[in-house]
Motif scaffolding. Sequence first.
Motif, mmCIF file in Angstrom:
data_model
loop_
_atom_site.group_PDB
_atom_site.id
_atom_site.type_symbol
_atom_site.label_atom_id
_atom_site.label_comp_id
_atom_site.label_asym_id
_atom_site.label_seq_id
_atom_site.Cartn_x
_atom_site.Cartn_y
_atom_site.Cartn_z
ATOM 1 N N GLN A 65 0.827 -1.211 0.000
ATOM 2 C CA GLN A 65 0.000 0.000 0.000
ATOM 3 C C GLN A 65 0.863 1.264 0.000
ATOM 4 O O GLN A 65 0.688 2.155 -0.821
ATOM 5 C CB GLN A 65 -0.915 0.012 1.209
ATOM 6 N N LEU A 66 1.808 1.343 0.919
ATOM 7 C CA LEU A 66 2.600 2.564 1.061
ATOM 8 C C LEU A 66 3.564 2.782 -0.095
ATOM 9 O O LEU A 66 3.722 3.909 -0.575
ATOM 10 C CB LEU A 66 3.347 2.556 2.398
ATOM 11 N N PHE A 67 4.223 1.730 -0.562
ATOM 12 C CA PHE A 67 5.143 1.878 -1.683
ATOM 13 C C PHE A 67 4.391 2.327 -2.930
ATOM 14 O O PHE A 67 4.891 3.149 -3.699
ATOM 15 C CB PHE A 67 5.893 0.582 -1.976
ATOM 16 N N ARG A 68 3.187 1.802 -3.153
ATOM 17 C CA ARG A 68 2.413 2.199 -4.336
ATOM 18 C C ARG A 68 1.903 3.631 -4.202
ATOM 19 O O ARG A 68 1.871 4.378 -5.165
ATOM 20 C CB ARG A 68 1.200 1.267 -4.552
ATOM 21 N N GLU A 69 1.473 4.018 -2.995
ATOM 22 C CA GLU A 69 0.892 5.339 -2.794
ATOM 23 C C GLU A 69 1.912 6.467 -2.766
ATOM 24 O O GLU A 69 1.678 7.547 -3.287
ATOM 25 C CB GLU A 69 0.079 5.370 -1.493
ATOM 26 N N GLN A 70 3.044 6.226 -2.121
ATOM 27 C CA GLN A 70 3.983 7.332 -1.930
ATOM 28 C C GLN A 70 5.409 7.028 -2.342
ATOM 29 O O GLN A 70 6.257 7.908 -2.271
ATOM 30 C CB GLN A 70 3.938 7.805 -0.478
ATOM 31 N N GLY A 71 5.682 5.824 -2.783
ATOM 32 C CA GLY A 71 7.017 5.475 -3.239
ATOM 33 C C GLY A 71 7.841 4.786 -2.163
ATOM 34 O O GLY A 71 7.540 4.856 -0.976
ATOM 35 N N ILE A 72 8.881 4.148 -2.614
ATOM 36 C CA ILE A 72 9.762 3.393 -1.717
ATOM 37 C C ILE A 72 10.576 4.339 -0.850
ATOM 38 O O ILE A 72 10.652 4.176 0.369
ATOM 39 C CB ILE A 72 10.685 2.465 -2.540
ATOM 40 N N ASN A 73 11.201 5.329 -1.472
ATOM 41 C CA ASN A 73 12.088 6.220 -0.724
ATOM 42 C C ASN A 73 11.349 7.099 0.280
ATOM 43 O O ASN A 73 11.913 7.473 1.303
ATOM 44 C CB ASN A 73 12.910 7.087 -1.685
ATOM 45 N N ARG A 74 10.112 7.437 -0.013
ATOM 46 C CA ARG A 74 9.345 8.296 0.894
ATOM 47 C C ARG A 74 8.665 7.510 2.018
ATOM 48 O O ARG A 74 8.050 8.114 2.887
ATOM 49 C CB ARG A 74 8.299 9.085 0.103
ATOM 50 N N THR A 75 8.750 6.191 1.973
ATOM 51 C CA THR A 75 8.161 5.354 3.013
ATOM 52 C C THR A 75 9.246 4.946 3.998
ATOM 53 O O THR A 75 10.155 4.202 3.645
ATOM 54 C CB THR A 75 7.513 4.091 2.402
ATOM 55 N N GLY A 76 9.138 5.447 5.205
ATOM 56 C CA GLY A 76 10.107 5.095 6.239
ATOM 57 C C GLY A 76 9.676 3.848 6.999
ATOM 58 O O GLY A 76 8.503 3.468 7.001
#
Length: 191
Positions: A27-38
């Motif tokens: 969910q998070l990687f698709r919504e906001q990207g890998i680098n922006r997901t901490g």
Amino acid sequence: MTELEKGPTGRRRGRGARERILGASQQLFREQGINRTGMDQLCAAAEVSKRTAYQHFTSKDELVAEYLRRFDPTVLSGVFDRTDLTPRERLLAAFDIPATTPLCPYIAAAVELHDPQHPASQYARDYKKAVAARLADTAREAGADDPEQLGEQLALLIDGAAARTRVLDADAFPTAAAIAAVLIDNAIPAG
């Protein structure tokens, strides 16, 4: 079960944590990207501690690789395994992608990671080669003169349409499908 054995939402600790982590990463990687997901955000979304997350995945890189590995292991089976369509129709069905579909996760990961040696980059390469191979196999089944070339051309069109749809916020797949139809018609002898 005592309160100490339960996690923050009353669930028993450890049960299903790996799947929750992978679900949250998808969910998070698709919504906001890998680098922006901490990792803090990911752990909160998965309702696990960082310690639990790192017990299942030794690093974020390992988590990203697993996220991609599990994404579509069947390489567009919803298109290529259809028996109700002719091979030509299956090639065109690969372009029947809604404009609301998020950018291909393999493209997104490759763009974000910048490291060709990263395990996720290898999964992305393998997946993209597999898509071109499935297209080439289907082109061969349709009788294309040079199925490998047609497979590569169609794979390039799919990826280009996906990126263009995302960048322009406008559906590029109908145009790509029209171009694909011309390529397919030119590659398959009339008969």
